[in-house]
Enzyme design. Sequence first.
Site, PDB file in Angstrom:
ATOM      1  N   ARG A   1       0.840  -1.217   0.330  1.00 23.15           N
ATOM      2  CA  ARG A   1       0.133   0.080   0.489  1.00 23.15           C
ATOM      3  C   ARG A   1       0.386   1.019   0.070  1.00 23.15           C
ATOM      4  O   ARG A   1       0.510   2.593  -0.265  1.00 23.15           O
ATOM      5  CB  ARG A   1      -1.092   0.074   1.164  1.00 23.15           C
ATOM      6  CG  ARG A   1      -1.957   0.805   1.176  1.00 23.15           C
ATOM      7  CD  ARG A   1      -3.181   0.430   1.886  1.00 23.15           C
ATOM      8  NE  ARG A   1      -2.538   0.688   3.416  1.00 23.15           N
ATOM      9  CZ  ARG A   1      -2.535   0.016   5.288  1.00 23.15           C
ATOM     10  NH1 ARG A   1      -3.945  -1.348   4.530  1.00 23.15           N
ATOM     11  NH2 ARG A   1      -1.983  -0.106   5.597  1.00 23.15           N
TER      12      ARG A   1
ATOM     13  N   TYR B   1     -15.526  20.689  -9.703  1.00 21.66           N
ATOM     14  CA  TYR B   1     -16.330  18.670 -10.613  1.00 21.66           C
ATOM     15  C   TYR B   1     -16.959  18.422  -9.290  1.00 21.66           C
ATOM     16  O   TYR B   1     -16.674  18.045  -8.646  1.00 21.66           O
ATOM     17  CB  TYR B   1     -14.788  18.132 -10.602  1.00 21.66           C
ATOM     18  CG  TYR B   1     -15.192  16.514 -10.545  1.00 21.66           C
ATOM     19  CD1 TYR B   1     -15.956  16.101 -11.707  1.00 21.66           C
ATOM     20  CD2 TYR B   1     -14.704  16.062  -9.770  1.00 21.66           C
ATOM     21  CE1 TYR B   1     -15.711  14.491 -11.466  1.00 21.66           C
ATOM     22  CE2 TYR B   1     -14.751  14.578  -9.892  1.00 21.66           C
ATOM     23  CZ  TYR B   1     -15.339  14.204 -11.100  1.00 21.66           C
ATOM     24  OH  TYR B   1     -16.055  12.367 -11.063  1.00 21.66           O
TER      25      TYR B   1
ATOM     26  N   ASP C   1      -6.777  21.040  -8.719  1.00 19.68           N
ATOM     27  CA  ASP C   1      -7.208  20.187  -9.733  1.00 19.68           C
ATOM     28  C   ASP C   1      -6.372  20.768 -11.357  1.00 19.68           C
ATOM     29  O   ASP C   1      -7.541  21.737 -11.857  1.00 19.68           O
ATOM     30  CB  ASP C   1      -8.625  20.415  -9.781  1.00 19.68           C
ATOM     31  CG  ASP C   1      -8.895  18.179 -10.560  1.00 19.68           C
ATOM     32  OD1 ASP C   1      -8.164  18.329 -11.800  1.00 19.68           O
ATOM     33  OD2 ASP C   1      -9.715  17.944 -10.488  1.00 19.68           O
TER      34      ASP C   1
ATOM     35  N   LYS D   1      -7.590  10.541 -16.606  1.00 16.52           N
ATOM     36  CA  LYS D   1      -8.162  11.086 -17.936  1.00 16.52           C
ATOM     37  C   LYS D   1      -7.294  11.119 -19.572  1.00 16.52           C
ATOM     38  O   LYS D   1      -6.155  10.082 -19.510  1.00 16.52           O
ATOM     39  CB  LYS D   1      -8.060  12.747 -18.234  1.00 16.52           C
ATOM     40  CG  LYS D   1      -9.419  12.938 -16.866  1.00 16.52           C
ATOM     41  CD  LYS D   1     -10.425  12.551 -17.005  1.00 16.52           C
ATOM     42  CE  LYS D   1     -11.539  12.222 -15.787  1.00 16.52           C
ATOM     43  NZ  LYS D   1     -12.317  11.380 -15.148  1.00 16.52           N
TER      44      LYS D   1
HETATM   45  C1  LIG Z   1     -11.449  18.061 -13.040  1.00 19.70           C
HETATM   46  C2  LIG Z   1     -12.016  16.518 -12.385  1.00 19.70           C
HETATM   47  N1  LIG Z   1     -11.143  16.520 -11.342  1.00 19.70           N
HETATM   48  C3  LIG Z   1     -11.068  14.588 -10.655  1.00 19.70           C
HETATM   49  C4  LIG Z   1     -12.089  13.559 -11.450  1.00 19.70           C
HETATM   50  C5  LIG Z   1     -12.149  12.496 -10.592  1.00 19.70           C
HETATM   51  O1  LIG Z   1     -11.329  11.414 -11.479  1.00 19.70           O
HETATM   52  P1  LIG Z   1     -11.302  10.071 -11.606  1.00 19.70           P
HETATM   53  O2  LIG Z   1     -12.370   9.748 -12.353  1.00 19.70           O
HETATM   54  O3  LIG Z   1     -10.549   9.336 -12.190  1.00 19.70           O
HETATM   55  O4  LIG Z   1     -11.673   9.683 -10.158  1.00 19.70           O
HETATM   56  C6  LIG Z   1     -13.044  14.103 -12.433  1.00 19.70           C
HETATM   57  C7  LIG Z   1     -13.466  12.963 -13.503  1.00 19.70           C
HETATM   58  O5  LIG Z   1     -14.136  13.225 -14.560  1.00 19.70           O
HETATM   59  C8  LIG Z   1     -12.220  15.170 -13.126  1.00 19.70           C
HETATM   60  O6  LIG Z   1     -13.301  15.748 -13.925  1.00 19.70           O
END
Ligand SMILES: Cc1ncc(COP(=O)(O)O)c(C=O)c1O
Length: 392
Positions: free
Chosen positions: A58, A111, A183, A208
């Site tokens: 982990r 998000y 982010d 992504k």
């Molecule tokens: C801007 C943004 N941050 C974080 C995430 C979360 O990522 P994950 O889908 O890998 O949990 C997303 C997912 O769509 C996102 O669009």
Amino acid sequence: MPHAFKTETQLINLGRHPLRDKGSVNPPVHRTSTVLFQNFAEYENYEKGEGEHRGYGRYGTPTSDSLEEALCALEGADHAFTFASGLSAVTTAMLTFAGAGDHILVPDSVYASTRKFCKYEVPRLGIDITYYDPTIGAGIEALFKPNTKYVYCESPGSLTFEMQDIPAIAKVAHAKGALVLADNTWATMLHQKPFDLGIDISIHSATKYVAGHSDVLIGAVMCKAAHYKQLKRVHHNLGGCAQGDACYLALRGLRTMGLRLKEHERNALIVAQWLEKHPAVNRVLYPALPSDPGHALFKRDMTGACGLFGVELGKVSSKAVGKMLDGLHHFGIGFSWGGYESLVIAYQPHKIRTATKWEEGSFVLRLNIGLENTDDLIEDLDAGLKRLMATK
Ligand SMILES: Cc1ncc(COP(=O)(O)O)c(C=O)c1O
């Protein structure tokens, strides 16, 4: 790997150690829970916090090390941590730097799943949240409280794509002794260097564009040395580590990320410019377009865009949106983005925003423009918009 190499070269070489890995071009997958100690003395050392042994799967494996090494160098960070998903990266970073009795500032355009975490989990822990207009810039100063620990940013914002003036926000935050967490998934580590803009903690959903093939969930948090110990502790204690297979797939995606991203941006610009002129479209929400209100900030802070943007349709019925979406051939209806295939979702921003005004009933489409031929994508959208306009 020295930073002097160009990005394209870095993407090919970072995190690979063929000599260490018995000649394998790619770092092998370590599927590991137990990591055996050579003897009791090594175990005792580990328990005292001494020696090199990492203790347990982990806490990292050679595969996660390889990915973290690569992401760290691309981002200009000192340390990287990988997570089971982008959301796990977001929530761990958020919990690391605020606790009971603290206050945090979060953009209204954050998000949606981060917002759900802020709505349902963060207040339970005694942390106070103020949502702010993402375009507030230096005006954020007025929202600070004596106990504000950080400003959370996401530029451009999810779904509505507002660019944020991060250097202006960081200047205020640092003067107040607060941090900036951001982010940076949309810009990716190729198009924005967060630590140069004043961001202290950089967060990515590597699901992504890094992984890029819609087949894995993985997240990352990057920091400079000053925040390493705190982040390491919480990463270890919350236990949201990335599995070896996920790290492997992210590393494999990274090798072609530069090429893919260029093509996603090129395709997205062609489709966005076509949509801008369409009579069914009010506005295209894409900072890479010169007409976008965030374009100047985009040009200042980023070297490129990705293939994700919004299309404001205005007030239309959900029946009409259904007619459009259900007949599309190349756009799957689904969450996530950054994969090779085109996707669409429809939403109504007024339902989730509290600090900014969105017209009630107005629909926005979010398009993930994939690597298909843009002639096919435009033909598909054109037919879809005709169906939309023909439905009451
Ligand atoms: C801007 C943004 N941050 C974080 C995430 C979360 O990522 P994950 O889908 O890998 O949990 C997303 C997912 O769509 C996102 O669009």
